[in-house]
Design a protein around this motif. Structure first.
Motif, PDB file in Angstrom:
ATOM      1  N   SER A  94      75.851  49.078 139.822  1.00 14.43           N
ATOM      2  CA  SER A  94      76.855  48.041 140.099  1.00 14.43           C
ATOM      3  C   SER A  94      77.317  47.342 138.828  1.00 14.43           C
ATOM      4  O   SER A  94      78.510  47.059 138.654  1.00 14.43           O
ATOM      5  N   LEU A  95      76.376  47.055 137.909  1.00 17.86           N
ATOM      6  CA  LEU A  95      76.740  46.351 136.678  1.00 17.86           C
ATOM      7  C   LEU A  95      77.714  47.177 135.850  1.00 17.86           C
ATOM      8  O   LEU A  95      78.737  46.658 135.375  1.00 17.86           O
ATOM      9  N   HIS A  96      77.428  48.460 135.679  1.00 20.71           N
ATOM     10  CA  HIS A  96      78.296  49.328 134.867  1.00 20.71           C
ATOM     11  C   HIS A  96      79.675  49.498 135.509  1.00 20.71           C
ATOM     12  O   HIS A  96      80.695  49.460 134.818  1.00 20.71           O
ATOM     13  N   ILE A  97      79.700  49.695 136.816  1.00 18.15           N
ATOM     14  CA  ILE A  97      80.986  49.890 137.512  1.00 18.15           C
ATOM     15  C   ILE A  97      81.832  48.632 137.410  1.00 18.15           C
ATOM     16  O   ILE A  97      83.036  48.688 137.142  1.00 18.15           O
ATOM     17  N   GLY A  98      81.199  47.461 137.592  1.00 19.56           N
ATOM     18  CA  GLY A  98      81.934  46.193 137.519  1.00 19.56           C
ATOM     19  C   GLY A  98      82.486  45.929 136.133  1.00 19.56           C
ATOM     20  O   GLY A  98      83.651  45.537 135.975  1.00 19.56           O
ATOM     21  N   GLN A  99      81.662  46.147 135.099  1.00 23.63           N
ATOM     22  CA  GLN A  99      82.113  45.925 133.726  1.00 23.63           C
ATOM     23  C   GLN A  99      83.234  46.873 133.353  1.00 23.63           C
ATOM     24  O   GLN A  99      84.215  46.472 132.706  1.00 23.63           O
ATOM     25  N   TRP A 100      83.100  48.123 133.751  1.00 17.71           N
ATOM     26  CA  TRP A 100      84.147  49.111 133.460  1.00 17.71           C
ATOM     27  C   TRP A 100      85.471  48.686 134.083  1.00 17.71           C
ATOM     28  O   TRP A 100      86.530  48.767 133.445  1.00 17.71           O
ATOM     29  N   THR A 101      85.430  48.221 135.309  1.00 17.32           N
ATOM     30  CA  THR A 101      86.653  47.815 136.014  1.00 17.32           C
ATOM     31  C   THR A 101      87.337  46.659 135.298  1.00 17.32           C
ATOM     32  O   THR A 101      88.558  46.679 135.069  1.00 17.32           O
ATOM     33  N   VAL A 102      86.556  45.656 134.937  1.00 16.84           N
ATOM     34  CA  VAL A 102      87.118  44.471 134.265  1.00 16.84           C
ATOM     35  C   VAL A 102      87.687  44.846 132.904  1.00 16.84           C
ATOM     36  O   VAL A 102      88.800  44.441 132.538  1.00 16.84           O
ATOM     37  N   GLN A 103      86.943  45.648 132.126  1.00 16.54           N
ATOM     38  CA  GLN A 103      87.393  46.020 130.784  1.00 16.54           C
ATOM     39  C   GLN A 103      88.636  46.900 130.811  1.00 16.54           C
ATOM     40  O   GLN A 103      89.489  46.812 129.936  1.00 16.54           O
ATOM     41  N   MET A 104      88.733  47.735 131.837  1.00 20.53           N
ATOM     42  CA  MET A 104      89.907  48.599 131.954  1.00 20.53           C
ATOM     43  C   MET A 104      91.181  47.793 132.189  1.00 20.53           C
ATOM     44  O   MET A 104      92.285  48.238 131.864  1.00 20.53           O
ATOM     45  N   ILE A 139      84.790  57.595 142.027  1.00 17.45           N
ATOM     46  CA  ILE A 139      85.279  56.219 141.856  1.00 17.45           C
ATOM     47  C   ILE A 139      86.476  56.242 140.920  1.00 17.45           C
ATOM     48  O   ILE A 139      86.410  56.798 139.823  1.00 17.45           O
ATOM     49  N   GLN A 140      87.564  55.653 141.371  1.00 15.35           N
ATOM     50  CA  GLN A 140      88.780  55.590 140.565  1.00 15.35           C
ATOM     51  C   GLN A 140      89.330  54.165 140.559  1.00 15.35           C
ATOM     52  O   GLN A 140      89.157  53.419 141.526  1.00 15.35           O
ATOM     53  N   LEU A 141      90.021  53.837 139.457  1.00 20.90           N
ATOM     54  CA  LEU A 141      90.753  52.579 139.355  1.00 20.90           C
ATOM     55  C   LEU A 141      92.237  52.916 139.311  1.00 20.90           C
ATOM     56  O   LEU A 141      92.672  53.685 138.447  1.00 20.90           O
ATOM     57  N   SER A 185      94.557  55.613 126.071  1.00 20.88           N
ATOM     58  CA  SER A 185      93.210  55.206 125.670  1.00 20.88           C
ATOM     59  C   SER A 185      92.310  54.940 126.872  1.00 20.88           C
ATOM     60  O   SER A 185      91.103  55.167 126.817  1.00 20.88           O
ATOM     61  N   LYS A 186      92.902  54.490 127.973  1.00 20.51           N
ATOM     62  CA  LYS A 186      92.092  54.195 129.159  1.00 20.51           C
ATOM     63  C   LYS A 186      91.557  55.467 129.807  1.00 20.51           C
ATOM     64  O   LYS A 186      90.547  55.440 130.502  1.00 20.51           O
ATOM     65  N   ARG A 187      92.222  56.576 129.562  1.00 22.82           N
ATOM     66  CA  ARG A 187      91.710  57.846 130.077  1.00 22.82           C
ATOM     67  C   ARG A 187      90.451  58.272 129.327  1.00 22.82           C
ATOM     68  O   ARG A 187      89.659  59.066 129.821  1.00 22.82           O
ATOM     69  N   TYR A 188      90.294  57.741 128.119  1.00 24.99           N
ATOM     70  CA  TYR A 188      89.144  58.100 127.295  1.00 24.99           C
ATOM     71  C   TYR A 188      88.210  56.910 127.105  1.00 24.99           C
ATOM     72  O   TYR A 188      87.398  56.879 126.191  1.00 24.99           O
ATOM     73  N   ASN A 195      99.009  54.198 137.471  1.00 26.57           N
ATOM     74  CA  ASN A 195      98.083  55.052 136.734  1.00 26.57           C
ATOM     75  C   ASN A 195      96.729  55.063 137.438  1.00 26.57           C
ATOM     76  O   ASN A 195      96.342  54.078 138.075  1.00 26.57           O
ATOM     77  N   SER A 196      96.011  56.169 137.320  1.00 28.44           N
ATOM     78  CA  SER A 196      94.678  56.242 137.912  1.00 28.44           C
ATOM     79  C   SER A 196      93.685  56.690 136.855  1.00 28.44           C
ATOM     80  O   SER A 196      93.985  57.555 136.025  1.00 28.44           O
ATOM     81  N   TYR A 197      92.494  56.090 136.884  1.00 26.77           N
ATOM     82  CA  TYR A 197      91.445  56.382 135.920  1.00 26.77           C
ATOM     83  C   TYR A 197      90.152  56.645 136.684  1.00 26.77           C
ATOM     84  O   TYR A 197      89.797  55.891 137.592  1.00 26.77           O
ATOM     85  N   THR A 198      89.463  57.695 136.304  1.00 28.54           N
ATOM     86  CA  THR A 198      88.227  58.073 137.000  1.00 28.54           C
ATOM     87  C   THR A 198      87.015  57.551 136.252  1.00 28.54           C
ATOM     88  O   THR A 198      86.891  57.737 135.032  1.00 28.54           O
ATOM     89  N   TYR A 199      86.130  56.901 136.986  1.00 22.89           N
ATOM     90  CA  TYR A 199      84.897  56.368 136.400  1.00 22.89           C
ATOM     91  C   TYR A 199      83.876  57.488 136.273  1.00 22.89           C
ATOM     92  O   TYR A 199      83.614  58.217 137.232  1.00 22.89           O
ATOM     93  N   ARG A 200      83.249  57.618 135.097  1.00 27.02           N
ATOM     94  CA  ARG A 200      82.288  58.687 134.858  1.00 27.02           C
ATOM     95  C   ARG A 200      80.945  58.154 134.330  1.00 27.02           C
ATOM     96  O   ARG A 200      80.135  58.908 133.820  1.00 27.02           O
TER      97      ARG A 200
END
Length: 428
Positions: free
Chosen positions: A110-120, A93-95, A158-161, A100-105
């Protein structure tokens, strides 16, 4: 009738899906004016199939966001796109946002993926005064008075980390509540790291990414999906597998780690992993806990030791680094593990090579068979009837001579046999 209902149900699912199929052809157009949350997958991947309904929930949750497109890329069809974005396993999963591209780890929920996307996608302006600097957490701070270009660079890196290290905007006044932290070298506009009560100021001669990577983690972080990638970048990674509720054991190990010199951690990362949350993972290495598990990344060697006392952890990892402990995994195990990773990460390549080898073997068999068939045909050619050349009278003469010789040969053979028999009788 049932078949018709199934078809209608399938069409309904396709229509109501909020996930957009992203391909080599439409990616550039969609990425030009939207942030893309992408799931890279393969139809045969079991983990991808398990993620599918949860990812659909993410798409449903984010469908009101006009700036985000939730999509998926079938890597068996859009290979070029997957290769371009360095997809090494499924699902990934990447944004993608602003080139720029960021990999979700994180967890595949669904809750974690959604929150990560919004916060990024949130603007980078969270002030420090809304938070507390924990002594066991590494924090990056951008001190007010910064250059806009530095601000943009810190936001990108910072978004990479994200999830591994918090980043805040701070003022010098914010440090009044932390008298134990020495900020004598901190100036307005600085990028600093605060870890274990110590401050490190970013030297602009060093890349910002290197600065983040070197200081991203505390001495003894809890290992999870969000930071495993960063921990595994160093030459050695040590995991202390323990019950996460055993606070005294963890605190004792942390205190001893703080006594080690800074240079020790240049190529050695140490973290704690919960034997409850990651039971299936850690129990493949050991069944007695607490234990320390050390990995050497390039050679894939590992060392495992039951460590009932915190002192045992520090002593063991020091001995591993000094080369005083023999690895518990040999080259054979490492080779098998490597082959397994290649098979999982590059199935298409493995299938292609297998087919190529199969074709070569079949070709060799066919060539060998045709050689023997040809030799057999040549032998048959040698047994063909004799063709006599010449005039009709010459041919007749030759045949007559052959006919006359045959009886003579037969008679001669018969006479010799009879003479031999007569001689035998006489001898008797």
């Amino acid at each position: 009738m049932k078949l018709l209902l199934l078809i209608l149900l399938g069409l309904t699912l396709v229509v109501t899906s909020n996930i957009v199929e992203i391909t080599n052809e439409n990616y550039a157009m969609l990425a030009s004016d939207h942030a893309l949350l992408l799931k890279f997958y393969a139809p045969w991947c079991g983990h991808c199939q398990k993620l599918a309904p949860k990812y659909e929930e993410v798409a449903t949750h984010l469908k009101t966001r006009e700036d985000i497109i939730v999509g998926e890329v079938d890597c068996t069809k859009s290979k070029a796109l997957c290769t371009k974005h360095k997809v090494k396993g499924y699902p990934t999963i990447q944004l993608h946002s602003d080139s720029n591209s960021y990999t979700y780890r994180g967890p595949r929920e669904s809750l974690h993926i959604g929150q990560w996307t919004v916060q990024m996608l949130l603007p980078f302006d969270e002030p420090l005064n809304r938070h507390i600097i924990e002594p066991t957490v590494s924090v990056m701070l951008l001190v007010e008075g910064y250059d806009p270009e530095v601000h943009a660079a810190v936001e990108t890196v910072s978004k990479r980390y994200f999830g591994s290290i918090p980043v805040f905007i701070a003022s010098l006044k914010d440090f009044e509540q932390y008298p134990e932290i020495d900020i004598s070298e901190v100036t307005p506009g600085s990028v600093i790291n605060v870890r274990d009560g110590k401050v490190t100021v970013w030297d602009m001669n060093e890349s910002l990414d290197t600065f983040f990577n070197r200081n991203a983690l505390s001495r003894f972080p809890v290992i999870g999906h969000h930071n495993y990638d960063i921990l595994s970048r160093k030459r050695y990674m040590a995991m202390v597998a323990v019950d996460i509720d055993d606070k005294d054991y963890i605190a004792d190990v942390y205190e001893q780690l703080k006594q080690l010199p800074e240079a020790f951690f240049n190529d050695f990362s140490v973290g704690v992993i919960s034997v409850k949350e990651h039971a299936g993972y850690v129990r493949q290495f050991n069944t007695q806990f607490p234990a320390v598990i050390v990995f050497k990344q390039k050679s894939h060697d590992r060392w495992i030791q039951f460590t009932p006392e915190p002192d045992d952890v520090i002593e063991y990892i020091q001995n591993v680094k000094a080369g005083k402990v023999e690895s518990t995994s040999g080259p054979k195990t490492s080779l098998i593990g490597h082959l397994r990773r290649v098979l999982m990460q590059h199935p298409v390549m493995v299938i292609g090579i297998t087919c190529l080898v199969f074709i070569v073997l079949i070709s060799i068999v066919l060539l060998t068979s045709s050689k023997y068939v040809k030799e057999g045909e040549e032998e048959l050619d040698e047994n063909k009837p004799l063709v006599l050349e010449g005039t009709e009278e010459e041919v007749k003469e030759m045949l007559q001579e052959e006919a006359e010789n045959l009886p003579e040969i037969a008679n001669l053979s018969g006479e010799e046999e009879e003479e031999e028999v007569v001689e035998d009788k006489k001898n008797d």
